[in-house]
Design a protein around this motif. Structure first.
Motif, PDB file in Angstrom:
ATOM      1  N   GLN A  87      -4.428   3.386   4.484  1.00 47.19           N
ATOM      2  CA  GLN A  87      -3.973   2.065   4.917  1.00 47.19           C
ATOM      3  C   GLN A  87      -2.897   1.547   3.960  1.00 47.19           C
ATOM      4  OE1 GLN A  87      -8.122   1.008   4.778  1.00 47.19           O
ATOM      5  NE2 GLN A  87      -8.037   0.230   6.883  1.00 47.19           N
ATOM      6  N   PRO A  88      -1.819   0.968   4.492  1.00 51.24           N
ATOM      7  CA  PRO A  88      -0.705   0.550   3.640  1.00 51.24           C
ATOM      8  C   PRO A  88      -1.013  -0.706   2.830  1.00 51.24           C
ATOM      9  CG  PRO A  88      -0.252   0.044   5.947  1.00 51.24           C
ATOM     10  CD  PRO A  88      -1.537   0.804   5.931  1.00 51.24           C
ATOM     11  N   ALA A  89      -0.533  -0.692   1.608  1.00 50.93           N
ATOM     12  CA  ALA A  89      -0.615  -1.861   0.728  1.00 50.93           C
ATOM     13  C   ALA A  89       0.757  -2.064   0.104  1.00 50.93           C
ATOM     14  CB  ALA A  89      -1.674  -1.649  -0.343  1.00 50.93           C
ATOM     15  N   PHE A  90       1.151  -3.328  -0.088  1.00 50.31           N
ATOM     16  CA  PHE A  90       2.480  -3.598  -0.628  1.00 50.31           C
ATOM     17  C   PHE A  90       2.575  -5.056  -1.066  1.00 50.31           C
ATOM     18  CE2 PHE A  90       2.461  -4.173   3.929  1.00 50.31           C
ATOM     19  CZ  PHE A  90       3.125  -5.355   4.148  1.00 50.31           C
ATOM     20  N   ARG A  91       3.627  -5.340  -1.814  1.00 50.52           N
ATOM     21  CA  ARG A  91       3.973  -6.689  -2.206  1.00 50.52           C
ATOM     22  C   ARG A  91       4.965  -7.231  -1.193  1.00 50.52           C
ATOM     23  NH1 ARG A  91       2.015 -10.978  -5.179  1.00 50.52           N
ATOM     24  NH2 ARG A  91       3.631 -12.054  -6.348  1.00 50.52           N
ATOM     25  N   CYS A 131       6.340 -14.524  -2.724  1.00 49.58           N
ATOM     26  CA  CYS A 131       5.770 -13.196  -2.525  1.00 49.58           C
ATOM     27  C   CYS A 131       4.244 -13.268  -2.502  1.00 49.58           C
ATOM     28  CB  CYS A 131       6.204 -12.243  -3.642  1.00 49.58           C
ATOM     29  SG  CYS A 131       7.986 -11.976  -3.757  1.00 49.58           S
ATOM     30  N   SER A 132       3.617 -12.283  -1.866  1.00 43.44           N
ATOM     31  CA  SER A 132       2.166 -12.208  -1.811  1.00 43.44           C
ATOM     32  C   SER A 132       1.758 -10.768  -1.511  1.00 43.44           C
ATOM     33  CB  SER A 132       1.619 -13.155  -0.738  1.00 43.44           C
ATOM     34  OG  SER A 132       0.217 -13.284  -0.846  1.00 43.44           O
ATOM     35  N   ASP A 133       0.559 -10.392  -1.920  1.00 49.95           N
ATOM     36  CA  ASP A 133       0.092  -9.017  -1.739  1.00 49.95           C
ATOM     37  C   ASP A 133      -0.586  -8.830  -0.389  1.00 49.95           C
ATOM     38  OD1 ASP A 133       0.953  -8.086  -4.238  1.00 49.95           O
ATOM     39  OD2 ASP A 133      -0.824  -8.915  -5.219  1.00 49.95           O
ATOM     40  N   VAL A 134      -0.374  -7.639   0.184  1.00 49.41           N
ATOM     41  CA  VAL A 134      -0.936  -7.306   1.492  1.00 49.41           C
ATOM     42  C   VAL A 134      -1.607  -5.936   1.422  1.00 49.41           C
ATOM     43  CG1 VAL A 134      -0.409  -6.771   3.917  1.00 49.41           C
ATOM     44  CG2 VAL A 134       0.823  -8.613   2.743  1.00 49.41           C
ATOM     45  N   THR A 135      -2.808  -5.836   1.961  1.00 54.59           N
ATOM     46  CA  THR A 135      -3.450  -4.550   2.231  1.00 54.59           C
ATOM     47  C   THR A 135      -3.889  -4.582   3.688  1.00 54.59           C
ATOM     48  OG1 THR A 135      -4.257  -4.300  -0.043  1.00 54.59           O
ATOM     49  CG2 THR A 135      -5.314  -2.952   1.654  1.00 54.59           C
ATOM     50  N   MET A 136      -3.319  -3.709   4.501  1.00 53.57           N
ATOM     51  CA  MET A 136      -3.530  -3.774   5.935  1.00 53.57           C
ATOM     52  C   MET A 136      -4.764  -2.996   6.378  1.00 53.57           C
ATOM     53  SD  MET A 136       0.434  -3.475   7.316  1.00 53.57           S
ATOM     54  CE  MET A 136       0.052  -4.229   8.907  1.00 53.57           C
ATOM     55  N   ILE A 196       0.850 -15.713   5.873  1.00 55.02           N
ATOM     56  CA  ILE A 196       1.310 -14.494   6.535  1.00 55.02           C
ATOM     57  C   ILE A 196       0.614 -13.277   5.948  1.00 55.02           C
ATOM     58  CG2 ILE A 196       3.302 -12.982   6.887  1.00 55.02           C
ATOM     59  CD1 ILE A 196       5.044 -15.503   6.963  1.00 55.02           C
ATOM     60  N   ALA A 197       0.546 -13.200   4.626  1.00 55.47           N
ATOM     61  CA  ALA A 197      -0.087 -12.060   3.967  1.00 55.47           C
ATOM     62  C   ALA A 197      -1.548 -11.941   4.360  1.00 55.47           C
ATOM     63  CB  ALA A 197       0.050 -12.187   2.451  1.00 55.47           C
ATOM     64  N   LEU A 198      -2.250 -13.068   4.426  1.00 59.75           N
ATOM     65  CA  LEU A 198      -3.656 -13.048   4.839  1.00 59.75           C
ATOM     66  C   LEU A 198      -3.788 -12.561   6.274  1.00 59.75           C
ATOM     67  CD1 LEU A 198      -6.634 -13.714   4.353  1.00 59.75           C
ATOM     68  CD2 LEU A 198      -6.127 -16.069   5.105  1.00 59.75           C
TER      69      LEU A 198
END
Length: 476
Positions: A260-264, A271-276, A304-306
């Protein structure tokens, strides 16, 4: 749909009323093209297809509750008769969208349209009532049907636009004029019909050409053919991608142990962190496009990140990941395939399989032909087979005719494990092979062009029976 009288609809579509006792009767239900989907107050649009003529089902539709039928001839039931049902449906959709004043977001691209549409919808729905198409209703019939689902409460209308030739996207965009237009990529899908990527780019770019001056063109900064479309629009341009100059970009992109992709996630406001929850690195670009739209419509980056981290798969057979009770994981990505989506799916399979391979599990790529590639077909199928080898996929099962044999040939020519690839004639043969060979810890990817119907393999593996009737979904 907003409530309209039959008289109003007849005027909008330029039709003639027949057998309508009361022209003031309003359409209060959905507009449908399948008599089985009729609800009280529906408008049934009768299309004459190659095998089924909707006109033959007009009486059944009215008996089921349809207020009237949109048809090309009188049928002895309440009907609005027009010369062209498709054209009338389009005119009705445009009139409804204009009356509502809804924010229209349209997107196109060679790959990822449906997944991105689903992400945009899940983001915008958090803020206000949003309408979007189920699956891939992106043509001259599906798009107006989606638009006609909008009501007075609808604030966002998200539309997917497909094309098989020049002028198609322009036609769709004129039916439901968008203020925000998104172009994801220019790839090889339908290259046999278009003749080349430059021609595909010309067709996809029709979307940004019709945007108004106060509109927004959301363009992929990482795709040169898409980036160049900035010169074709009078709208403001927002770039998304991993490029340093992208307005919405991803940094520190990686995949988790489960693929699963994770990115800043970075936007002009933070900016905010995302793990899909979705699988595969290709969803990063989709998420950035969705972010650009949501940011333009006022969502803060943390929200958006959430939302991206919580978003799931809304459309069937697109990287649907299901683990069986015996530990075998089935990835059903069989809705459609082109070279770009094949490569993305294989990379996702490789990422998902790393942990299982360390424990003795194997990765299986069950692949069928990719359609509409024209003169590029042999080279593209060969390249996919070779990529499977380079990604260390354990087993390749090529399903179908000549193009499938080219997949196997590519794997064989790449070397290293030609004996681990096999060509089978059809979906049932693939099921029989897999049932005899799969073991706990294996990960199986199933993917091909939609016309092949390879989703039946995934469904059969999950249900433990023979290939089921067309249209049955996966039990998850």
């Amino acid at each position: 749909m907003i409530a309209l009288s039959l008289a109003e609809i007849a005027e909008i579509v330029g039709g003639q009323s027949y057998d309508i006792p009361d022209p003031a009767v309003r359409i209060t239900g959905p507009v449908v093209i399948d008599s089985r989907e009729v609800k009280d107050g529906s408008l049934f649009a009768a299309f004459a297809g190659e095998q089924v003529d909707g006109h033959d089902y007009a009486r059944r539709a009215v008996e089921a509750g349809a207020a009237a039928v949109l048809a090309t001839r009188p049928l002895g039931v309440p009907a609005i008769v027009v010369d062209d049902v498709q054209g009338a449906l389009g005119r009705l959709a445009r009139a409804v969208v204009e009356r509502l004043g809804t924010e229209v977001v349209a997107l196109t691209g060679s790959a990822g349209k449906t997944s991105t549409k689903d992400l945009i919808a899940q983001l915008l729905q958090r803020r206000a009532p949003t309408v979007w198409p189920p699956g891939s209703l992106n043509n001259e019939i599906g798009l107006p049907l989606t638009a006609l689902r909008a009501t007075e409460e609808t604030r966002h209308l998200v539309l997917e636009m497909g094309a098989r030739g020049q002028g198609h996207i322009r036609y769709l965009a004129e039916l439901t004029p968008p203020r925000i237009g998104v172009v994801l990529n220019v790839g090889s899908a339908h290259i046999g019909e278009f003749g080349g990527r430059e021609q595909i780019a010309q067709a996809k770019g029709e979307l940004v050409e019709v945007l108004p001056e106060d509109g927004v063109a959301v363009l992929n900064a990482d795709d040169p053919l898409v980036r160049a479309m900035a010169a074709r629009t009078k709208a403001r341009v927002i770039l998304f991608g991993e490029a340093a100059d992208a307005d919405v970009r991803a940094e520190n992109v990686r995949l988790t142990g489960s693929g699963q992709p994770a990115f800043r996630l970075c936007t002009p406001t933070g900016c905010s962190d995302v793990t899909m929850r979705l699988y595969g690195e290709h969803h990063v670009s989709n998420a950035l496009a969705a972010t650009a739209v949501a940011h333009e419509l006022g969502m803060p980056v943390d929200e958006i990140a959430l939302a991206l981290s919580e978003a799931g798969t809304l459309s069937r057979w697109r990287m649907e990941v299901t683990e069986r009770s015996d530990g075998v994981t089935v990835v059903n990505d069989a809705y459609n395939a082109n070279p770009e989506s094949m490569r993305a799916a294989l990379r996702a399979l490789a990422a998902m399989g790393r942990a299982s391979q360390a424990q003795g599990g194997r990765t299986w790529a069950v692949l069928g032909p990719m359609a509409e590639l024209g003169d590029e077909s042999l080279a593209e199928h060969d390249a996919v087979g070779r990529l499977a080898v380079r990604l260390n996929v354990s087993k390749l099962v090529a399903v179908g005719g000549r193009e499938a044999s080219w997949l196997q040939l590519g794997a064989y020519n790449e070397g290293s494990w030609g004996e681990e690839s096999v060509h089978v004639s059809d979906a049932q043969a693939a099921v029989d092979l897999l049932r005899s060979e799969l073991r706990p810890g294996d990960v199986v990817l199933v993917k091909a062009s939609r016309s092949i119907g390879l989703e039946r393999v995934a469904v059969a593996l999950l249900e433990g029976s023979g290939i089921p009737a067309e249209g049955r979904g996966v039990r998850r």
